[in-house]
Write a protein that holds these residues in place. Structure first.
Motif, PDB file in Angstrom:
ATOM      1  N   ASP A 103      60.273  73.365  64.886  1.00  0.00           N
ATOM      2  CA  ASP A 103      60.263  73.511  66.350  1.00  0.00           C
ATOM      3  C   ASP A 103      58.913  74.023  66.840  1.00  0.00           C
ATOM      4  O   ASP A 103      58.843  74.859  67.742  1.00  0.00           O
ATOM      5  CB  ASP A 103      61.397  74.434  66.814  1.00  0.00           C
ATOM      6  CG  ASP A 103      62.761  73.888  66.438  1.00  0.00           C
ATOM      7  OD1 ASP A 103      62.934  72.652  66.503  1.00  0.00           O
ATOM      8  OD2 ASP A 103      63.645  74.689  66.071  1.00  0.00           O
ATOM      9  N   GLY A 104      57.841  73.554  66.215  1.00  0.00           N
ATOM     10  CA  GLY A 104      56.488  73.919  66.613  1.00  0.00           C
ATOM     11  C   GLY A 104      55.991  75.254  66.105  1.00  0.00           C
ATOM     12  O   GLY A 104      54.833  75.596  66.311  1.00  0.00           O
ATOM     13  N   ALA A 105      56.850  76.023  65.439  1.00  0.00           N
ATOM     14  CA  ALA A 105      56.464  77.354  64.946  1.00  0.00           C
ATOM     15  C   ALA A 105      56.115  77.287  63.455  1.00  0.00           C
ATOM     16  O   ALA A 105      56.814  76.617  62.690  1.00  0.00           O
ATOM     17  CB  ALA A 105      57.596  78.349  65.161  1.00  0.00           C
ATOM     18  N   PRO A 106      55.054  77.999  63.024  1.00  0.00           N
ATOM     19  CA  PRO A 106      54.734  78.048  61.599  1.00  0.00           C
ATOM     20  C   PRO A 106      55.844  78.785  60.841  1.00  0.00           C
ATOM     21  O   PRO A 106      56.102  79.956  61.101  1.00  0.00           O
ATOM     22  CB  PRO A 106      53.418  78.819  61.526  1.00  0.00           C
ATOM     23  CG  PRO A 106      52.991  79.091  62.923  1.00  0.00           C
ATOM     24  CD  PRO A 106      54.121  78.772  63.825  1.00  0.00           C
ATOM     25  N   ALA A 107      56.513  78.070  59.936  1.00  0.00           N
ATOM     26  CA  ALA A 107      57.669  78.625  59.224  1.00  0.00           C
ATOM     27  C   ALA A 107      57.363  78.977  57.779  1.00  0.00           C
ATOM     28  O   ALA A 107      58.019  79.830  57.189  1.00  0.00           O
ATOM     29  CB  ALA A 107      58.826  77.633  59.275  1.00  0.00           C
ATOM     30  N   GLY A 108      56.380  78.318  57.179  1.00  0.00           N
ATOM     31  CA  GLY A 108      56.057  78.574  55.781  1.00  0.00           C
ATOM     32  C   GLY A 108      54.719  77.962  55.434  1.00  0.00           C
ATOM     33  O   GLY A 108      54.186  77.119  56.170  1.00  0.00           O
ATOM     34  N   MET A 109      54.162  78.406  54.310  1.00  0.00           N
ATOM     35  CA  MET A 109      52.879  77.875  53.867  1.00  0.00           C
ATOM     36  C   MET A 109      52.842  77.826  52.350  1.00  0.00           C
ATOM     37  O   MET A 109      53.543  78.567  51.656  1.00  0.00           O
ATOM     38  CB  MET A 109      51.726  78.707  54.411  1.00  0.00           C
ATOM     39  CG  MET A 109      51.619  80.108  53.873  1.00  0.00           C
ATOM     40  SD  MET A 109      50.686  80.164  52.323  1.00  0.00           S
ATOM     41  CE  MET A 109      50.864  81.886  51.904  1.00  0.00           C
ATOM     42  N   ALA A 110      52.011  76.923  51.852  1.00  0.00           N
ATOM     43  CA  ALA A 110      51.724  76.838  50.422  1.00  0.00           C
ATOM     44  C   ALA A 110      50.236  76.566  50.273  1.00  0.00           C
ATOM     45  O   ALA A 110      49.657  75.811  51.052  1.00  0.00           O
ATOM     46  CB  ALA A 110      52.528  75.726  49.762  1.00  0.00           C
ATOM     47  N   THR A 111      49.638  77.210  49.270  1.00  0.00           N
ATOM     48  CA  THR A 111      48.249  76.925  48.960  1.00  0.00           C
ATOM     49  C   THR A 111      48.176  76.377  47.545  1.00  0.00           C
ATOM     50  O   THR A 111      48.939  76.787  46.655  1.00  0.00           O
ATOM     51  CB  THR A 111      47.350  78.173  49.076  1.00  0.00           C
ATOM     52  OG1 THR A 111      47.864  79.215  48.249  1.00  0.00           O
ATOM     53  CG2 THR A 111      47.250  78.646  50.514  1.00  0.00           C
ATOM     54  N   GLY A 112      47.259  75.449  47.360  1.00  0.00           N
ATOM     55  CA  GLY A 112      47.034  74.865  46.046  1.00  0.00           C
ATOM     56  C   GLY A 112      45.551  74.769  45.773  1.00  0.00           C
ATOM     57  O   GLY A 112      44.755  74.580  46.689  1.00  0.00           O
ATOM     58  N   VAL A 113      45.199  74.899  44.506  1.00  0.00           N
ATOM     59  CA  VAL A 113      43.804  74.807  44.087  1.00  0.00           C
ATOM     60  C   VAL A 113      43.730  73.854  42.903  1.00  0.00           C
ATOM     61  O   VAL A 113      44.434  74.040  41.903  1.00  0.00           O
ATOM     62  CB  VAL A 113      43.251  76.197  43.691  1.00  0.00           C
ATOM     63  CG1 VAL A 113      41.833  76.089  43.170  1.00  0.00           C
ATOM     64  CG2 VAL A 113      43.326  77.165  44.866  1.00  0.00           C
ATOM     65  N   GLU A 114      42.889  72.836  43.027  1.00  0.00           N
ATOM     66  CA  GLU A 114      42.675  71.915  41.915  1.00  0.00           C
ATOM     67  C   GLU A 114      41.771  72.578  40.885  1.00  0.00           C
ATOM     68  O   GLU A 114      40.752  73.173  41.241  1.00  0.00           O
ATOM     69  CB  GLU A 114      42.013  70.632  42.411  1.00  0.00           C
ATOM     70  CG  GLU A 114      42.889  69.823  43.329  1.00  0.00           C
ATOM     71  CD  GLU A 114      42.190  68.583  43.836  1.00  0.00           C
ATOM     72  OE1 GLU A 114      41.386  67.971  43.093  1.00  0.00           O
ATOM     73  OE2 GLU A 114      42.455  68.216  45.001  1.00  0.00           O
TER      74      GLU A 114
END
Length: 138
Positions: free
Chosen positions: A45-56
């Protein structure tokens, strides 16, 4: 759910509540500028709910793999598949970029993380030990 690969520091600032601490502007710019670093944010609904970061990470005799560096889901959105969707999206990005695999580390007693990673297709490596070094940031 809308999952976006973030390249704009302003989007990181707007989602600061998803991180362990306030994102540092210089570190944010450096992270986003590196082609091998990835930040995905899930919006509900337009709100930031979660995040993930990845590094190669690339090794001469192995090729390139994706390290799932961090996963965070805001409390009101937990238990709704946001974490699983972020992990799956990062795995899809890893495949697109030619990675041969993806890995992460979590505490053996972190039931929520273990369930999320398993639901997203991850398999635990038995009897592994994580070693770490901490350096002064001075």
């Amino acid at each position: 759910m809308d999952i976006r690969r973030i390249t704009d520091p302003a989007a990181v600032t707007a989602a600061a509540h998803l991180f362990d601490a306030a994102p540092e502007p210089a570190a944010t710019r450096r992270f986003l500028a590196d082609e091998g670093h990835h930040l995905l944010i899930a919006y509900l609904d337009g709100a930031p709910a979660g995040m993930a970061t990845g590094v190669e990470t690339t090794h001469p005799d192995k090729g390139t793999e994706m390290f799932l560096y961090e996963l965070g889901v805001d409390e009101p959105y937990r238990g709704r598949g946001v974490g699983r969707a972020l992990v799956a999206a990062l795995a899809g990005l890893a495949r697109e970029r030619g990675c041969y695999g993806m890995w992460t580390v979590t505490g053996g007693d972190n039931a929520a993380a273990l369930a999320t990673y398993r639901a997203a297709g991850g398999d635990p490596e038995e009897r592994q030990t994580v070693m770490s070094w901490t350096f002064d940031r001075g």
